[in-house]
Design an enzyme around this catalytic site. Sequence first.
Site, PDB file in Angstrom:
ATOM      1  CD  GLU A  68      61.662  31.339  -4.145  1.00 59.13           C
ATOM      2  OE1 GLU A  68      61.562  30.797  -3.159  1.00 59.13           O
ATOM      3  OE2 GLU A  68      62.662  30.807  -4.856  1.00 59.13           O
ATOM      4  NE  ARG A 112      70.721  31.755  -3.061  1.00 56.42           N
ATOM      5  CZ  ARG A 112      69.786  32.562  -2.952  1.00 56.42           C
ATOM      6  NH1 ARG A 112      68.925  33.134  -2.029  1.00 56.42           N
ATOM      7  NH2 ARG A 112      69.536  33.032  -4.347  1.00 56.42           N
ATOM      8  CD  GLN A 132      68.929  29.009  -6.055  1.00 54.92           C
ATOM      9  OE1 GLN A 132      68.994  29.978  -5.752  1.00 54.92           O
ATOM     10  NE2 GLN A 132      68.807  28.081  -4.997  1.00 54.92           N
ATOM     11  NE  ARG A 186      65.032  30.725  -5.155  1.00 51.35           N
ATOM     12  CZ  ARG A 186      65.671  31.595  -4.678  1.00 51.35           C
ATOM     13  NH1 ARG A 186      66.888  31.851  -4.798  1.00 51.35           N
ATOM     14  NH2 ARG A 186      65.101  32.779  -4.196  1.00 51.35           N
ATOM     15  CG  HIS A 197      65.473  32.397  -9.505  1.00 46.50           C
ATOM     16  ND1 HIS A 197      64.013  32.302  -9.991  1.00 46.50           N
ATOM     17  CD2 HIS A 197      65.112  33.001  -8.370  1.00 46.50           C
ATOM     18  CE1 HIS A 197      63.268  32.971  -8.901  1.00 46.50           C
ATOM     19  NE2 HIS A 197      64.076  33.158  -8.033  1.00 46.50           N
ATOM     20  CG  PHE A 199      61.215  33.103  -0.384  1.00 48.32           C
ATOM     21  CD1 PHE A 199      60.101  34.208  -0.690  1.00 48.32           C
ATOM     22  CD2 PHE A 199      62.455  33.393  -0.568  1.00 48.32           C
ATOM     23  CE1 PHE A 199      60.599  35.467  -1.474  1.00 48.32           C
ATOM     24  CE2 PHE A 199      62.806  34.603  -1.321  1.00 48.32           C
ATOM     25  CZ  PHE A 199      61.764  35.407  -1.674  1.00 48.32           C
ATOM     26  CG  LEU A 205      65.317  37.122  -9.785  1.00 48.73           C
ATOM     27  CD1 LEU A 205      65.511  35.432 -10.250  1.00 48.73           C
ATOM     28  CD2 LEU A 205      66.058  37.123  -8.636  1.00 48.73           C
ATOM     29  CG  HIS A 229      69.377  33.877  -8.830  1.00 47.55           C
ATOM     30  ND1 HIS A 229      69.338  35.096  -9.075  1.00 47.55           N
ATOM     31  CD2 HIS A 229      68.814  33.616  -7.749  1.00 47.55           C
ATOM     32  CE1 HIS A 229      68.867  35.547  -8.046  1.00 47.55           C
ATOM     33  NE2 HIS A 229      68.773  34.816  -6.941  1.00 47.55           N
TER      34      HIS A 229
END
Length: 576
Positions: free
Chosen positions: A251, A381, A229, A282, A231, A115, A248, A346
Amino acid sequence: MSVPVLVVGAGAAGARVAIELSEQGVEPLVVGKRDHGDAHTTWAAGGINASLGSLDPDDDWTIHAADTLDEGHYINDPEAVEVTTKHMPDRIRELEEWGMPFDRTEDGRINQRYFGAQSFRRTCFVGDRTGEAMLDTLVAKAQSLEIPYRDNVLVTRLLSDGERVHGAAGYHMESGEFVCFVADHVVLAAGGYSALYHRHSSRDDENNGDGPALALQAGASLLDVEFVQFHPTGMVGDRYGEEWDGRLVTEAVRGEGGRLFNADGERFMERYSPDQMELDARDVVARAIAQEVREGRGTENGGVYLDISHRDDEYVRERLPRMYERFAALGVDITEAPMEVAPTAHYSMGGVDIDFHTGETGVEGLHAVGETVAGVHGANRLGGNSLAETVAVGKLVGDHVATQVGDEGPSLPDSVRALAEREFRALADLEASDGDVTPRALLEALGDCLWDHAGILRDEASLREGLAELDEIRERTADLRVDGDRTGRAFEFAVDLSFSLTLAEALLLSALEREESRGAHYRTDFPETDPDWRRNVLVGADDTGLSLWTRGVGDPSEAVQRALDAGYELDYHHLE
């Protein structure tokens, strides 16, 4: 209803708290505003972090903590980070024991994927439906323990005198009946506030700030509210339709090797992050996409392209089944064609200020957990840490609250009973509102306000304009139309509006206060990170309104500092 512990919120965090309470001999009541098992946790697709070392045996919890602090730009609560990362291997094994069907390596170990911004492959997963599988597992465990649950209940106020909480007031969304919960302990696990923005990855009736707003109203403080955040990859484009705008694209697509291209066909992350490419943090990838669009290299819909068609077709269908099926239903075969994406709000890193060993908020009897709280994630995050936090901290909070429950049972003082009665009268008055403005229209105006003035790029002038627009939206609430139906969506959105306005003000004021750029908070008038701003911004409320102050950040343990000093970093080219 009289209960020893009321858990508000039925996603992963609330479920894990309730399971721990039950296993410690305390029977809680869990209330959620949707059907049982239908919580925002199910939308967390890509995975959950734990330093198992299934594929990279050099990984350990200290490196996981170091990655989390680095991604959070060093304003995370170090204790919160260490509590989460240290406990996660045990929580994953626990979920495995309870039946969570993790993807496996060829030799049978729990598989792990890359990730963004992680030094090793540490994200455990169930295809691209990890959150759904996790919540199913937790709900099944809770049902096996016969934990009481009431769905379709919206809590509108905590019954607090500012020093102690005595329960909560709300209403049943299907019957319309008012409900009063008398409880010695209340645990808030009601999500965050990212859906305040007009482009977001949540459902419209979730993550609208009710958890943090309820805590603030009860006397608790909020922390880091300016950090939201964005995304990098939310769906965008006319072909997908309004229903999917902002939803979304996990990821995991990039974790499995997906590449980003602008409208000119350039793999543009080479300009912004030649080493980590699409798997940089991100905030870095989201700003890169925003810059490409701003400079005229975006699509007609203000996005870019995410392409995984270079991977084997069967591999894509196996590792990304939900993404494959979703886009196929919309006429796009992702094994052959790219997806059109753009940043979307997000996750809210901010929330209630708590003690991460206990969940305590500073208001006696009131605890909080999950996305309702702040501390683990800092300024940005790390992907895969949201699900991790819910179960790691949820178990600790449940364990602590269980030790605090006495034998006498809860009671409701007359002054607090009067507060509940005032709340029910206010709800009845709201139901009778017959003005000209719908709550949905004001929520949409609020979403546009935040997107325009507190989005990916911010500055003082724009933030002040946002506060002025917020005042105008507040003035328009005097002319609400709710149609006299307490079971209707208009009434629900009218209740949500109160929460959302409070969080929007806290967000704008906090963003104005932080005169630097750090993580997800980027001020074009203060583009550098200022070492003197390694502080948290806190928000409190009293009869005069919101007040702000700052607090210094603690230092990590020696073990985690050693991991930070070692400078571990993802070698992106493992994916090539």
